[in-house]
Write an enzyme that holds these catalytic residues in place. Structure first.
Site, short mmCIF file in Angstrom:
data_model
loop_
_atom_site.label_atom_id
_atom_site.label_comp_id
_atom_site.label_asym_id
_atom_site.label_seq_id
_atom_site.Cartn_x
_atom_site.Cartn_y
_atom_site.Cartn_z
N ASP A 67 0.85 -1.19 0.00
CA ASP A 67 0.00 0.00 0.00
C ASP A 67 0.88 1.24 0.00
OD1 ASP A 67 -2.26 1.61 0.13
OD2 ASP A 67 -2.59 1.31 2.28
N HIS A 68 0.35 2.33 -0.49
CA HIS A 68 1.04 3.61 -0.45
C HIS A 68 0.72 4.34 0.84
CE1 HIS A 68 0.99 3.63 -5.13
NE2 HIS A 68 2.11 3.12 -4.68
N TYR A 83 -4.89 4.74 0.45
CA TYR A 83 -6.02 3.92 -0.02
C TYR A 83 -5.72 3.15 -1.30
CZ TYR A 83 -7.82 7.77 2.83
OH TYR A 83 -8.00 8.72 3.80
N HIS A 84 -4.52 2.56 -1.38
CA HIS A 84 -4.12 1.85 -2.59
C HIS A 84 -3.65 0.42 -2.29
CE1 HIS A 84 -2.96 6.05 -4.40
NE2 HIS A 84 -4.27 5.85 -4.39
N PRO A 85 -4.38 -0.39 -1.55
CA PRO A 85 -3.91 -1.76 -1.28
C PRO A 85 -3.94 -2.62 -2.54
CG PRO A 85 -6.17 -1.48 -0.51
CD PRO A 85 -5.70 -0.12 -0.92
#
Length: 655
Positions: free
Chosen positions: A346-347, A586-588
């Site tokens: 994730d980011h 919010y980038h899983p």
């Protein structure tokens, strides 16, 4: 007295010119609001689906809506799309209100386990994970930034043994989806002009802040007209998935044009609970729950999981596809022993440093102020008291300030103004730290900009506490200067993390949210990279002529109390700040990793077929072997396009 408390009148009873003008205005505003709330553009809920389809797609999100639409282009194939949520809300249509859709029925609202090395300044030390539970999935909740990542991301996937996933091969799928509205880019070889997904350069951003940001980038030789083009490095005004001032989610782009096809059925408010396999380990159907009843539908050709990086691995494991030891602990019969749920990436960003900015016409922006780098926060907002006061306000009172009402009027009357854009998020940058690939264009940091105008305490609470989850100490430190100045955050974002997490099942009950362990900032290099990002952000915002003279920008030198034991401004201090003010972007991705048979951690092959079983694919962000260098929505749509194409090629050639 509120204007809403001044009695009622009949719109039809007035015939003079003034009344006619105002009556027409009111009717126009009511009509445009109705159009905004029009859900008839989406396919209807099939309610009682057929017993059997050629293809069943689970999840109508960024990839699933694409897959279902593209497969239904073959008239001889019947397609069922199963979605746990319903139609998008009015709020989701308005770009600037994207954060208000979180923690609603459109959001799975996941909460990862408390972190030991990150998210320490959030309530419960928990980052919040919104995921779309609605047609369009997370493309209905996200910030609409259209970012593809870096060419080397995809060439890296191919180098791992994933044939057909190099940049030149995936570019055509990015272009296939896109209709780029930005005139200056319509002739670019990197953009599409025939796709259903409208993208346009963001407008309606706050001034003079964004112009000053871009001027600072030019000053440093770091302006880039198109970070989705030839090179990624640099700063730009991004494109967004927007059309006519409204969000362009994948349900609108891909399902709306297909709603009249008799071979596409959409089942809404239905929770998929299990993939059904026959004795030969072939996926033959999906079990789901709708209106409290458990039902099953069969698939003649394939089942496709497009439920996202949380729900796809959850459904695989519930169905017996996953790590043997974990499944046996829960009493789930094992069908295929695979590393499902591993490789979670994730980011992360850090919401610091806080920069006070003033507009040139404000009295605080004098000649002396233009040369300072540091300044105290001054009068601090007591956020604990503010939140208590806001709790006593109903939604109407909370959102009825004159500025917002003016913006709402402008939006309803013309689909323009502040609400039609993403504010300062429109400005974006990609940067190489000293830890980046020395070979050139492969940045390791992305910068997101946030501007909160002076006195806008409510939006700060909405974004900082209710959306991100910051506690009072963090809120006071980040937004404490709002009483006397505008606040700018140039948030360094780690786009190629080394820390890897995992998702596991909490129980056999499909209604139980899975256990999410992101393992944020476990690797020291991730922290060091973000510290370098803070240093660059300080120089960018306070040492460039464009920011100093243009905005009298100065960095707040009040230490975060939890980090005050470290020397303010030292690397140790900024490391502490990173761990406290960090949160997810919010980038899983990555929880059903794509890889060759020689990779023991791979879950799907390069055709996205699940290993050890047949007639089952995963087509969403969970298949990414390594996270892309930027926002993940556009790459996920690309995966949907390419995945659907591979299914079509397989079955049409087979026929």
């Amino acid at each position: 007295m509120s204007i809403l408390d001044m009695g009622t009148c009949s719109l039809a009873s007035h015939t003079d010119a003034g009344s006619a003008i105002f009556t027409h205005l009111v009717r126009t505003l009511m009509t445009t609001q109705c159009l905004l709330a029009d859900t008839s553009i989406y396919p209807p809920d099939v309610g009682d689906p057929s017993k059997e389809y050629d293809f069943i797609v689970v999840g109508a999100g960024s990839a699933g809506a694409v897959v279902a639409s593209r497969l239904s282009e073959v008239p001889d194939w019947n397609v069922l799309l199963i979605e746990a949520g319903k139609d998008p809300s009015v709020a989701s249509e308005v770009p600037f209100l994207f954060f208000t859709t979180q923690n609603t029925e459109e959001d799975w609202a996941y909460r990862p386990v408390p972190q030991e090395k990150a998210c320490l300044g959030l309530f419960g030390k928990q980052c919040r994970w919104p995921r779309g539970k609605v047609l369009g999935g997370s493309s209905t909740l996200n910030a609409m930034l259209y970012v593809r990542g870096n060419k080397k991301d995809y060439d890296g996937w191919a180098a791992l043994g994933n044939e057909g996933w190099g940049y030149e091969e995936v570019l055509k799928y990015f272009k296939k989806s896109q209709y780029i509205e930005t005139p200056s880019k319509q002739s670019s070889p990197y953009h599409g002009k025939d796709g259903p997904l409208n993208t346009v350069r963001f407008g309606a951003y706050p001034e003079p802040e964004v112009s000053s940001i871009m001027a600072a980038a030019r000053e440093l030789g770091m302006e880039n007209e198109d970070t989705n083009g030839e090179e990624q490095l640099g700063f730009t005004i991004l494109e967004g998935t927007i059309k006519n001032g409204q969000r362009m989610n994948t349900a609108k782009a891909f399902l709306s044009p297909a709603k009249g096809r008799k071979n596409l059925h959409v089942l809404k408010a239905a929770l998929a609970t299990k993939i059904i396999f026959d004795d030969e380990r072939r996926a033959v159907g999906v079990e789901y729950v709708k209106d409290g009843e458990t039902l099953m539908v069969r698939a003649r050709k394939e089942v496709v999981l497009s439920a996202g990086s949380v729900n796809s691995p959850q459904l695989l494991m519930l169905s017996g596809v996953g790590p043997k030891e974990h499944l046996e602990e829960l009493g789930i019969p094992v069908i295929s022993d695979l590393k499902v749920g591993f490789n979670l990436q994730d980011h992360m960003f850090t919401f610091n440093p806080a920069i006070k900015v003033y507009h040139p016409d404000e009295k605080e922006c004098d000649s002396e102020a233009k040369t300072r780098q540091w300044c105290p926060s001054g009068i601090k907002v007591p956020f604990a008291h503010v939140v208590e006061a806001m709790k006593k306000l109903g939604p109407e009172a909370r959102y009825s300030n004159p500025k917002l009402m003016q913006s709402a009027f402008e939006y309803l009357s013309s689909r323009g103004g502040m609400l039609s854009g993403m504010g300062s998020l429109a400005a974006n940058g990609f940067y190489n730290t000293k830890y980046a690939d020395p070979a050139g264009d492969y940045p390791d940091l992305q910068f997101h900009f946030w501007v909160v105008p002076k006195g806008d305490i409510g939006p700060a609470v909405q974004i900082g506490m209710e959306t991100i989850g910051f506690n009072f100490e963090t809120m006071d430190n980040v937004f404490g200067a709002l009483e006397e100045s505008h606040v700018l955050i140039m948030a360094p974002t780690l786009i190629r993390p080394k820390s890897i997490g995992r998702i596991t099942l909490k129980s056999k009950d499909p209604k139980d949210a899975p256990i999410i362990e992101p393992n944020y900032l476990a690797e020291q290099r991730d922290v060091d990279t973000l510290v370098e990002g803070i240093k660059f952000a300080l120089n960018f915002t306070t040492r460039t002529k464009a920011m100093g003279e243009g905005l009298c920008a100065c960095a707040v030198n009040d230490p975060l109390p939890s980090c005050a034991h470290e020397g303010f401004g030292s690397d140790a201090y900024w490391e502490c700040v990173v761990r406290y003010t960090s949160s997810t972007v919010y980038h899983p991705v990555g929880t059903a990793k794509m890889g060759p048979s020689s990779d023991p951690d791979s879950v799907v092959d390069d055709k996205l077929r699940v290993r050890g079983v047949s007639s089952l694919r995963v087509i969403d962000a969970s298949v990414m072997p390594n996270i892309v260098s930027g926002n993940t929505n556009a790459p996920t749509i690309m995966i949907g396009e390419k995945g659907a194409d591979m299914i079509r090629e397989h079955w049409i050639n087979k026929i």
